[in-house]
Design an enzyme around this catalytic site. Structure first.
Site, short mmCIF file in Angstrom:
data_model
loop_
_atom_site.label_atom_id
_atom_site.label_comp_id
_atom_site.label_asym_id
_atom_site.label_seq_id
_atom_site.Cartn_x
_atom_site.Cartn_y
_atom_site.Cartn_z
N LEU A 155 0.89 -1.22 0.06
CA LEU A 155 -0.12 -0.09 -0.03
C LEU A 155 0.85 1.11 -0.02
O LEU A 155 0.57 2.18 -0.57
CB LEU A 155 -0.88 -0.05 1.44
CG LEU A 155 -1.98 -0.98 1.27
CD1 LEU A 155 -2.57 -1.01 2.64
CD2 LEU A 155 -2.83 -0.65 0.30
N GLY A 156 1.94 1.17 0.60
CA GLY A 156 2.78 2.44 0.74
C GLY A 156 4.05 2.09 1.56
O GLY A 156 4.15 0.94 2.17
N GLY A 157 4.82 3.14 1.47
CA GLY A 157 6.30 2.99 2.38
C GLY A 157 6.13 3.82 3.51
O GLY A 157 6.40 5.38 3.32
N GLY A 158 5.74 3.51 4.50
CA GLY A 158 5.62 4.70 5.55
C GLY A 158 6.75 5.11 6.14
O GLY A 158 7.94 4.69 5.75
N LYS A 162 1.62 -3.29 8.73
CA LYS A 162 2.91 -2.43 8.81
C LYS A 162 4.00 -3.36 9.24
O LYS A 162 4.32 -3.99 10.26
CB LYS A 162 2.82 -1.48 9.48
CG LYS A 162 4.00 -0.28 9.46
CD LYS A 162 3.54 0.89 10.11
CE LYS A 162 4.70 1.97 9.53
NZ LYS A 162 3.94 3.40 8.88
N ASP A 190 5.23 12.35 14.21
CA ASP A 190 5.27 12.44 12.84
C ASP A 190 4.28 12.84 12.06
O ASP A 190 3.67 11.96 11.23
CB ASP A 190 5.89 11.09 12.44
CG ASP A 190 6.58 10.81 11.20
OD1 ASP A 190 6.79 11.93 10.48
OD2 ASP A 190 6.54 9.73 10.48
N PHE A 210 8.16 4.18 9.03
CA PHE A 210 8.89 3.13 10.05
C PHE A 210 8.84 1.89 9.10
O PHE A 210 9.21 0.82 9.93
CB PHE A 210 8.19 3.00 11.31
CG PHE A 210 8.20 4.52 11.94
CD1 PHE A 210 9.46 4.90 12.38
CD2 PHE A 210 7.45 5.14 12.17
CE1 PHE A 210 9.59 6.24 13.27
CE2 PHE A 210 7.25 6.28 12.88
CZ PHE A 210 8.56 6.75 13.29
N GLY A 211 8.21 1.85 8.01
CA GLY A 211 8.31 0.67 7.27
C GLY A 211 7.40 0.49 6.32
O GLY A 211 6.45 1.62 6.22
N SER A 212 7.26 -0.53 5.68
CA SER A 212 6.40 -0.51 4.32
C SER A 212 4.93 -1.09 4.78
O SER A 212 5.00 -1.63 5.84
CB SER A 212 6.73 -1.44 3.42
OG SER A 212 7.98 -1.11 2.77
#
Ligand SMILES: *[C@@H]1O[C@H](CO)[C@@H](O)[C@H](O)[C@H]1NC(C)=O
Ligand SMILES: *[C@@H]1O[C@H](CO)[C@@H](O)[C@H](O)[C@H]1NC(C)=O
Ligand SMILES: *[C@@H]1O[C@H](CO)[C@@H](O)[C@H](O)[C@H]1NC(C)=O
Ligand SMILES: *[C@@H]1O[C@H](CO)[C@@H](O)[C@H](O)[C@H]1NC(C)=O
Ligand SMILES: *[C@@H]1O[C@H](CO)[C@@H](O)[C@H](O)[C@H]1NC(C)=O
Length: 823
Positions: free
Chosen positions: A521-524, A545, A644, A526-528
């Site tokens: 879904l995405g790369g946040g 996550k 964040d 602290f991790g993907s």
């Protein structure tokens, strides 16, 4: 289209203002002379105290001592040059740097008469009559010079860089001798010996820089110099072309040599350029107040583009830490180094292959009858480029036989033709969670038979399935179905292990829930994040996550997670479960169909299905975020600072109601959070000044980030954008001055065509401006923000924060943004 910078506004600005030189210590000398060697704890310190030279250990755990140069005035020991890179000494007290009888500077160890020098400047033919000295200069350059006139330089460390290129130095090629200066990365963070990655000017004579592996394989090029930049690095243009740039940078193509130089205009700026152990070039600036090196620029951007980063028998995984993973049936050759981020030595077999008679032919003629090595299929991999043999084998089976019959064959791949590999498999990349796809395939890795039949490993099941598939397709289907059912059962069983209201899941469950992490879904931060569905009756959608870089132990992690699990509010995302297994840490959240706010705010009109958010929706979103944060700060048992806040962390449900995500993670990640945040791309623009100045972080840091975010909600654009003419536009400064001029209408997203409640726009702009005040005390609490947005309290006209004034001046933009990477 406007370019977005990874807005490093604040650290840059503040760092710039706060960098101050400490007074130099007058007692130290900067010179080694004959008869006065340097030994033990003694040091040379350059005249104005900027650099020191002496013996150091690269890591606390290291037994080895090296003679090196480091910054003398920053709080973090950072080595810029090492004399004896691959010849460490065990005891600095018995080592000394001195001037030898032939005039060279030498490093000796132990019995001087007997042992040869560990290191020497090696200048031939110094006149016996002249005496020489070694001097450490304030540029970080160590020179061997004539004692009577130190301007006569016989040798200098700037001609012999290690991994670091300092301002004032030249990196180039001597046209007469053909010699090039190279930057060699360290072998490991605790080992300054030259590693496999190097940067050099193209030895063929063009003006491009190349990064290469083991002296051969080039994996990155800057492109040729065009006079004001490199063809492959457009973002660096600003460095050389902007008169306000902090840096001078250029290429000189002379008669005897061609080289690049760079320099800083302001001496207070501490900056360095290095080839890191990760095989990437990095350009870093020291920000004293943050106590950290801030990364401005790095290439190649993708870690897995570095050739053979993971060594043999390991695959690179982008956006994960560690970046490398051993193939099945292999383990890390040097586990400790591996943990420290040095993967070059790769992995070794758990179980040796059968001995096989050497000289076996590729055609399978001498195939050992007893050889029952097997193959394990690894799909979705970027295959090694160095296939040793292409065999015109008709079928996959022939290909397998060809590999089995070849003693040196370690893997094969059949995709129409048959590819064989010998020796260590290098440069593999796991492409299952990357978009690249294209260049990937399935490789069959040769393993000892026992590896393939060992019980308790899921992947054995897959091997079995492959075999069955070849025989009876119908049976395969049956087995697949039962395996699937079995997995679901196991997940169900696991779900009974509940911690508080949270599910505790195993890693295998996670794989099954996310279909082996196939839908990213995405790369946040602290991790993907991957999409998944729970094996319950309604197949509840979840977002999983995969945390990276968690330093916390199991117990503390569980404690933090269960705290987060107790937090429930309509505007905060629900944590449903977690996995903590070995070094793996994953979190399971409810899934939000509308994704994150950035997509809706900044999504280009070309992306279908994303209408422009109406003003009413925006206002409700602004309120929702404020309510969620207010709850986190004041209403739950333990106050949580989010740390964040940015559009990527604001999720929207099917009715566009706000769910703030990622709260509590800052704490989960352990102590190094400020470092993580200040170096993280796309986060810095929202960080409050106190992150940089190092004062205590309170909930008001979130208020600041919220203010920055609110500006973006109003304008529908990133706060920092580059205009087509190259100048940079910082929206909050514009908004603040328009607010004072009484012209808030022009701050609203143009795509709304003026369909916005101007009273609300003005209120939102005022609130945003209050939130980003320089002083924490001047910022409102989130509770007050909620009341203000609800119209329950009046909002007075805010003063324009100092920071907005400074960045409102285009000259400062150029100064602080030139050369920053665009994303
Ligand atoms: C020292 O050497 C430099 C460079 O060779 C020369 O220009 C300078 O005149 C010399 N100074 C003295 C005092 O001899
Ligand atoms: C340099 O020249 C050699 C031999 O001509 C060639 O193989 C190599 O690809 C060239 N390197 C680059 C970077 O062009
Ligand atoms: C690096 O190159 C050298 C020869 O230049 C070779 O002997 C060595 O095996 C190479 N290293 C690796 C890891 O392939
Ligand atoms: C750089 O220029 C040389 C010839 O001048 C050319 O062969 C080479 O392909 C160029 N490199 C790139 C990356 O464009
Ligand atoms: C088969 O694999 C090789 C090596 O990875 C690749 O170069 C080739 O293009 C592939 N062929 C097909 C038909 O995919």
């Amino acid at each position: 289209m406007a370019t977005r910078f990874s807005a490093a506004v604040l650290p840059l600005l503040l760092g710039f203002l706060l960098l101050q030189g400490a007074p130099s210590r007058a007692a130290d000398t900067d010179t080694v002379v004959i008869g006065r060697p340097l030994s033990g704890r003694q040091r040379l310190v350059s005249k104005r105290g900027k650099f020191a030279l002496g013996f150091f250990q690269p890591a606390e755990s290291s037994q080895n001592w090296y003679l090196g140069i480091w910054y003398n005035q920053i709080s973090k020991h950072t080595t810029v040059w090492v004399a004896n890179r691959d010849a460490p000494v065990s005891d600095p007290a018995s080592a000394q740097l001195s001037i030898s009888s032939d005039g060279n500077m030498v490093l000796l160890h132990g019995d001087r008469a007997k042992s040869p020098a560990l290191w020497s400047t090696g200048v031939a033919g110094i006149a016996p009559s002249s005496s020489t000295v070694g001097v450490l200069l304030d540029t970080g350059n160590l020179v061997l010079a004539d004692a009577s006139n130190t301007s006569v330089v016989l040798w200098q460390s700037f001609d012999h860089f290690g991994d670091t290129w300092l301002p004032g130095g030249r990196l180039g090629r001597n046209k007469r001798t053909g010699e090039v200066t190279r930057l060699f990365a360290w072998k490991g963070y605790d080992d300054p010996a030259p590693g496999v990655f190097a940067l050099e000017l193209d030895p063929n004579g063009t003006s491009q820089y190349l990064l290469n592996w083991n002296g051969s394989m080039e994996y990155w090029t800057s492109g040729n110099w065009t006079g004001d930049g490199f063809t492959g690095v457009p973002e660096l243009k600003a460095y050389s072309s902007s008169p306000m740039s902090m840096y001078k940078f250029g290429y000189v193509d002379g008669k005897d040599e061609s080289y690049f130089f760079y320099d800083v205009k302001d001496e207070a700026v501490v900056t360095r350029f290095l080839v890191d152990v990760t095989g990437q070039i990095k350009f870093l600036t020291w920000v004293e107040s943050a106590g950290a090196w801030i990364l401005f620029w790095t290439q190649p951007k993708a870690q897995c583009d570095v050739y053979a980063l993971c060594g043999a028998f390991a695959a690179c995984v982008e956006n994960e830490l560690p970046s490398c993973r051993c193939l099945r049936g292999f383990r890390e050759r040097r586990p400790l180094a591996w943990l420290q981020g040095n993967h070059a030595e790769g992995c070794v077999r758990d179980t040796a292959l059968q001995q096989c008679a050497r000289g076996g032919g590729v055609q399978g003629a001498t195939r050992e009858a007893k050889n029952d090595d097997g193959f394990y299929a690894m799909p979705n991999l970027r295959l090694p480029s160095d296939a040793q043999g292409v065999v015109a084998a008709a079928s996959a089976h022939d290909c397998e036989l060809a590999c089995l019959g070849d003693c040196f064959c370690t893997a094969y791949s059949h995709n129409g033709s048959c590819w064989l590999w010998h020796g260590g498999l290098i440069n593999l990349q796991d492409t299952s969670s990357t978009a690249t796809g294209g260049n990937s395939g399935t490789i069959m890795v040769r393993l000892a038979a026992s590896e393939l039949t060992s019980p308790g490993r899921t992947k054995t099941v897959i091997i079995a399935l492959v075999a069955v598939a070849a025989a009876v397709a119908a049976v395969t289907v049956a087995v697949l179905v039962s395996a699937f059912v079995l997995r679901r059962r196991r997940v169900k069983a696991q779900r009974r292990v509940v911690e508080g209201s949270l599910m505790a899941l195993t890693y295998r469950d996670m794989q099954s829930v996310t279909n082996n992490f196939s839908d990213k879904l995405g790369g946040g931060s602290f991790g993907s994040v991957f999409k998944g569905s729970l094996p319950d009756a309604t197949a509840t959608l979840v977002a999983v996550k995969k945390l990276e870089g968690v330093r916390q132990g199991e117990k503390q992690f569980r404690a933090e997670v269960s705290t987060i699990g107790t937090i429930q509010h309509v505007n905060l995302i629900r944590l449903l479960g977690f996995c903590s297994e070995g070094t793996r840490r994953l979190l399971v959240y409810e899934h939000m169909p509308n994704g994150s706010l950035d997509r809706h705010l900044f999504g280009s009109s070309s992306s279908p299905g994303h209408g422009v958010l109406s003003w009413e929706t925006r206002y409700q979103i602004a309120l929702g975020i404020a309510r969620g944060l207010d709850y986190l700060h004041d209403k739950c048992r333990d106050c949580i600072i989010h740390c964040d806040i940015k559009p990527e962390n604001i999720l929207l449900d099917d009715a566009f109601a706000v769910k703030v995500a990622d709260f509590g993670l800052a704490k989960l990640m352990g102590r190094d959070i400020s470092r993580v945040l200040t170096t993280m791309r796309g986060t810095v623009g929202y960080l409050a000044p106190e992150w940089i100045t190092g004062t205590a972080i309170t909930a008001k840091a979130d208020v600041f980030s919220y203010g920055m975010l609110l500006f973006e909600i109003v304008s529908g654009r990133r706060n920092v954008e580059q205009r087509p003419d190259g100048t940079v536009d910082f929206f909050p400064s514009t908004a603040a001055s328009r607010l004072l001029d009484g012209d808030v209408k022009s701050t609203v997203d143009r795509r709304l065509d003026g369909h916005a409640d101007i009273g609300e726009v003005e209120r939102a702009c005022k609130v945003a401006c209050w939130c980003v005040q320089d002083e924490e005390g001047a910022r409102p609490s989130m509770g007050t923000v909620v009341q203000a947005l609800e119209g329950l309290v009046d909002v007075t006209m805010p003063p324009v924060p100092r920071m907005l004034k400074v960045l409102g001046d285009p000259a400062n933009y150029v100064k602080f943004f030139s050369g920053l990477p665009s994303t």
